[in-house]
Scaffold this motif. Sequence first.
Motif, PDB file in Angstrom:
ATOM      1  N   LEU A  64     -36.772  -0.866 -46.681  1.00 59.88           N
ATOM      2  CA  LEU A  64     -35.501  -1.435 -46.787  1.00 59.88           C
ATOM      3  C   LEU A  64     -34.274  -0.375 -46.747  1.00 59.88           C
ATOM      4  CD1 LEU A  64     -36.402  -4.705 -48.732  1.00 59.88           C
ATOM      5  CD2 LEU A  64     -36.392  -4.520 -46.187  1.00 59.88           C
ATOM      6  N   ALA A  65     -34.240   0.447 -47.541  1.00 55.96           N
ATOM      7  CA  ALA A  65     -33.424   1.587 -48.023  1.00 55.96           C
ATOM      8  C   ALA A  65     -33.418   2.399 -46.583  1.00 55.96           C
ATOM      9  CB  ALA A  65     -33.725   2.120 -49.056  1.00 55.96           C
ATOM     10  N   PHE A  66     -34.393   2.667 -46.101  1.00 60.96           N
ATOM     11  CA  PHE A  66     -34.273   3.470 -44.746  1.00 60.96           C
ATOM     12  C   PHE A  66     -33.762   2.770 -43.593  1.00 60.96           C
ATOM     13  CE2 PHE A  66     -38.060   6.544 -45.489  1.00 60.96           C
ATOM     14  CZ  PHE A  66     -37.438   7.538 -45.835  1.00 60.96           C
ATOM     15  N   LEU A  67     -34.036   1.375 -43.386  1.00 58.55           N
ATOM     16  CA  LEU A  67     -33.625   0.558 -42.586  1.00 58.55           C
ATOM     17  C   LEU A  67     -31.902   0.289 -42.752  1.00 58.55           C
ATOM     18  CD1 LEU A  67     -34.219  -1.228 -40.159  1.00 58.55           C
ATOM     19  CD2 LEU A  67     -34.225  -3.117 -41.867  1.00 58.55           C
ATOM     20  N   TRP A  68     -31.489   0.390 -43.890  1.00 59.70           N
ATOM     21  CA  TRP A  68     -29.942   0.290 -44.246  1.00 59.70           C
ATOM     22  C   TRP A  68     -29.394   1.659 -44.012  1.00 59.70           C
ATOM     23  CZ3 TRP A  68     -26.965  -3.400 -46.115  1.00 59.70           C
ATOM     24  CH2 TRP A  68     -25.518  -2.884 -46.661  1.00 59.70           C
ATOM     25  N   ALA A  69     -30.097   2.802 -44.136  1.00 58.81           N
ATOM     26  CA  ALA A  69     -29.437   4.035 -43.737  1.00 58.81           C
ATOM     27  C   ALA A  69     -29.186   3.987 -42.320  1.00 58.81           C
ATOM     28  CB  ALA A  69     -30.487   5.213 -43.973  1.00 58.81           C
ATOM     29  N   PHE A  70     -29.967   3.321 -41.407  1.00 55.44           N
ATOM     30  CA  PHE A  70     -29.771   3.238 -40.013  1.00 55.44           C
ATOM     31  C   PHE A  70     -28.336   2.479 -39.525  1.00 55.44           C
ATOM     32  CE2 PHE A  70     -34.192   4.781 -39.564  1.00 55.44           C
ATOM     33  CZ  PHE A  70     -34.184   5.364 -38.500  1.00 55.44           C
ATOM     34  N   GLY A  71     -27.984   1.683 -40.375  1.00 54.78           N
ATOM     35  CA  GLY A  71     -26.812   1.090 -40.388  1.00 54.78           C
ATOM     36  C   GLY A  71     -26.627   0.130 -38.969  1.00 54.78           C
ATOM     37  N   GLU A  72     -27.871  -0.723 -38.564  1.00 55.71           N
ATOM     38  CA  GLU A  72     -27.783  -1.530 -37.685  1.00 55.71           C
ATOM     39  C   GLU A  72     -27.833  -2.923 -38.035  1.00 55.71           C
ATOM     40  OE1 GLU A  72     -31.132  -0.675 -34.803  1.00 55.71           O
ATOM     41  OE2 GLU A  72     -30.591   1.282 -34.605  1.00 55.71           O
ATOM     42  N   PRO A  75     -31.264  -4.641 -36.134  1.00 58.48           N
ATOM     43  CA  PRO A  75     -32.328  -3.659 -36.133  1.00 58.48           C
ATOM     44  C   PRO A  75     -33.212  -3.932 -34.849  1.00 58.48           C
ATOM     45  CG  PRO A  75     -32.722  -4.180 -38.071  1.00 58.48           C
ATOM     46  CD  PRO A  75     -31.554  -5.136 -37.725  1.00 58.48           C
ATOM     47  N   SER A  76     -33.552  -2.993 -34.112  1.00 55.72           N
ATOM     48  CA  SER A  76     -34.671  -3.154 -33.000  1.00 55.72           C
ATOM     49  C   SER A  76     -35.737  -2.712 -33.337  1.00 55.72           C
ATOM     50  CB  SER A  76     -34.219  -2.061 -31.799  1.00 55.72           C
ATOM     51  OG  SER A  76     -34.287  -0.944 -32.471  1.00 55.72           O
ATOM     52  N   TRP A  77     -36.891  -3.239 -32.537  1.00 49.48           N
ATOM     53  CA  TRP A  77     -38.337  -2.725 -32.969  1.00 49.48           C
ATOM     54  C   TRP A  77     -38.275  -1.416 -32.987  1.00 49.48           C
ATOM     55  CZ3 TRP A  77     -41.455  -6.311 -35.047  1.00 49.48           C
ATOM     56  CH2 TRP A  77     -41.329  -7.381 -34.977  1.00 49.48           C
ATOM     57  N   ARG A  78     -37.683  -0.617 -32.265  1.00 53.31           N
ATOM     58  CA  ARG A  78     -37.923   0.938 -32.315  1.00 53.31           C
ATOM     59  C   ARG A  78     -37.586   1.434 -33.499  1.00 53.31           C
ATOM     60  NH1 ARG A  78     -35.992   3.564 -27.134  1.00 53.31           N
ATOM     61  NH2 ARG A  78     -38.011   2.958 -26.538  1.00 53.31           N
ATOM     62  N   THR A  79     -36.156   1.032 -33.867  1.00 51.33           N
ATOM     63  CA  THR A  79     -35.889   1.388 -35.240  1.00 51.33           C
ATOM     64  C   THR A  79     -36.677   1.186 -36.318  1.00 51.33           C
ATOM     65  OG1 THR A  79     -33.581   1.104 -34.662  1.00 51.33           O
ATOM     66  CG2 THR A  79     -33.870   1.149 -36.910  1.00 51.33           C
ATOM     67  N   GLN A  80     -37.173  -0.346 -36.415  1.00 53.35           N
ATOM     68  CA  GLN A  80     -38.395  -0.823 -37.414  1.00 53.35           C
ATOM     69  C   GLN A  80     -39.448   0.281 -37.383  1.00 53.35           C
ATOM     70  OE1 GLN A  80     -37.901  -5.005 -36.719  1.00 53.35           O
ATOM     71  NE2 GLN A  80     -37.202  -5.105 -38.925  1.00 53.35           N
ATOM     72  N   ALA A  81     -39.880   0.544 -36.314  1.00 48.11           N
ATOM     73  CA  ALA A  81     -40.964   1.484 -36.150  1.00 48.11           C
ATOM     74  C   ALA A  81     -40.881   2.819 -36.606  1.00 48.11           C
ATOM     75  CB  ALA A  81     -41.494   1.485 -34.598  1.00 48.11           C
ATOM     76  N   ALA A  82     -39.653   3.117 -36.466  1.00 46.98           N
ATOM     77  CA  ALA A  82     -39.111   4.535 -36.951  1.00 46.98           C
ATOM     78  C   ALA A  82     -39.147   4.530 -38.567  1.00 46.98           C
ATOM     79  CB  ALA A  82     -37.743   5.018 -36.352  1.00 46.98           C
ATOM     80  N   VAL A  83     -38.816   3.312 -38.964  1.00 47.90           N
ATOM     81  CA  VAL A  83     -38.556   3.458 -40.532  1.00 47.90           C
ATOM     82  C   VAL A  83     -40.197   3.379 -41.135  1.00 47.90           C
ATOM     83  CG1 VAL A  83     -38.151   1.756 -42.446  1.00 47.90           C
ATOM     84  CG2 VAL A  83     -36.437   2.007 -40.415  1.00 47.90           C
ATOM     85  N   VAL A  84     -40.906   2.721 -40.340  1.00 49.38           N
ATOM     86  CA  VAL A  84     -42.417   2.723 -40.853  1.00 49.38           C
ATOM     87  C   VAL A  84     -43.207   3.979 -40.860  1.00 49.38           C
ATOM     88  CG1 VAL A  84     -44.657   1.656 -40.243  1.00 49.38           C
ATOM     89  CG2 VAL A  84     -42.848   0.075 -40.344  1.00 49.38           C
ATOM     90  N   LEU A  85     -42.800   4.594 -39.703  1.00 48.03           N
ATOM     91  CA  LEU A  85     -43.282   6.020 -39.570  1.00 48.03           C
ATOM     92  C   LEU A  85     -42.521   7.106 -40.480  1.00 48.03           C
ATOM     93  CD1 LEU A  85     -44.824   8.258 -37.872  1.00 48.03           C
ATOM     94  CD2 LEU A  85     -42.561   8.452 -36.618  1.00 48.03           C
ATOM     95  N   LEU A  86     -41.103   7.016 -41.130  1.00 50.12           N
ATOM     96  CA  LEU A  86     -40.608   7.794 -41.920  1.00 50.12           C
ATOM     97  C   LEU A  86     -41.452   7.412 -43.406  1.00 50.12           C
ATOM     98  CD1 LEU A  86     -36.952   7.413 -40.999  1.00 50.12           C
ATOM     99  CD2 LEU A  86     -38.215   9.606 -41.012  1.00 50.12           C
ATOM    100  N   CYS A  87     -41.601   6.207 -43.446  1.00 54.62           N
ATOM    101  CA  CYS A  87     -42.270   5.806 -44.754  1.00 54.62           C
ATOM    102  C   CYS A  87     -43.477   6.420 -44.912  1.00 54.62           C
ATOM    103  CB  CYS A  87     -42.199   4.264 -45.005  1.00 54.62           C
ATOM    104  SG  CYS A  87     -40.757   3.614 -45.517  1.00 54.62           S
ATOM    105  N   GLY A  88     -44.348   6.328 -43.832  1.00 55.33           N
ATOM    106  CA  GLY A  88     -45.634   6.932 -43.807  1.00 55.33           C
ATOM    107  C   GLY A  88     -45.694   8.541 -43.845  1.00 55.33           C
ATOM    108  N   GLY A 117     -46.946  -1.829 -47.162  1.00 54.36           N
ATOM    109  CA  GLY A 117     -45.625  -2.149 -47.882  1.00 54.36           C
ATOM    110  C   GLY A 117     -44.480  -2.178 -46.836  1.00 54.36           C
ATOM    111  N   ALA A 118     -44.342  -0.967 -46.238  1.00 51.12           N
ATOM    112  CA  ALA A 118     -43.407  -0.725 -45.225  1.00 51.12           C
ATOM    113  C   ALA A 118     -43.312  -1.553 -43.957  1.00 51.12           C
ATOM    114  CB  ALA A 118     -43.592   0.615 -44.654  1.00 51.12           C
ATOM    115  N   ALA A 119     -44.449  -1.806 -43.476  1.00 48.37           N
ATOM    116  CA  ALA A 119     -44.584  -2.928 -42.327  1.00 48.37           C
ATOM    117  C   ALA A 119     -44.144  -4.309 -42.585  1.00 48.37           C
ATOM    118  CB  ALA A 119     -46.033  -2.729 -41.715  1.00 48.37           C
ATOM    119  N   LEU A 120     -44.753  -4.554 -43.946  1.00 55.25           N
ATOM    120  CA  LEU A 120     -44.299  -6.120 -44.425  1.00 55.25           C
ATOM    121  C   LEU A 120     -42.698  -6.005 -44.679  1.00 55.25           C
ATOM    122  CD1 LEU A 120     -47.252  -7.143 -46.433  1.00 55.25           C
ATOM    123  CD2 LEU A 120     -46.651  -7.778 -43.966  1.00 55.25           C
ATOM    124  N   ALA A 121     -42.239  -5.116 -44.976  1.00 59.43           N
ATOM    125  CA  ALA A 121     -40.642  -5.171 -45.285  1.00 59.43           C
ATOM    126  C   ALA A 121     -39.938  -5.296 -43.873  1.00 59.43           C
ATOM    127  CB  ALA A 121     -40.153  -3.771 -45.666  1.00 59.43           C
TER     128      ALA A 121
END
Length: 147
Positions: A64-72, A75-88, A117-121
């Motif tokens: 959720l904090a990473f998603l906030w940093a993107f500022g969208e 958020p698109s599925w691409r952004t959300q996939a990037a967030v999950v990747l960053l968490c990984g 946790g990241a994917a469910l967020a």
Amino acid sequence: MTRPGLAAFAIRACPAALVMAAIFYFSHQTGDDLNSLLPWFQRWVPSMMSFDWGHFVSYFGLALAFLWAFGESRPSWRTQAAVVLLCGLYGLTDEYHQRFVPGRSPDLADLRNDMIGAALAMLFVRLPGISALFSFLVRRLIPGARR
């Protein structure tokens, strides 16, 4: 990214940096220190003995904090996939770090729980009411948020 855009991103990224610092702090605790916390929780939810809720909750929050940093605001599925990747990726560094902490060791199950946790967020912020709330908060609290 322009200088004002970079400064705005740095400010938006502060919550993610704080969550990562908290994860690092807890990851740096010895096995004995952490084992004093787990039995309390496992007494309340005995069916989840093998599931590490600490990793799940930590990476749910980090996502959720990473998603906030993107500022969208939407958020698109691409952004959300990037967030999950960053968490990984951060989860991998966390597991590597644990190699050097007494009583701790890297564990693929922990990485699995991080990613769950990241994917469910990311699925959580797709829920209609949560999505609308997230969008509202981003538009209100982040100047120049992308719509």
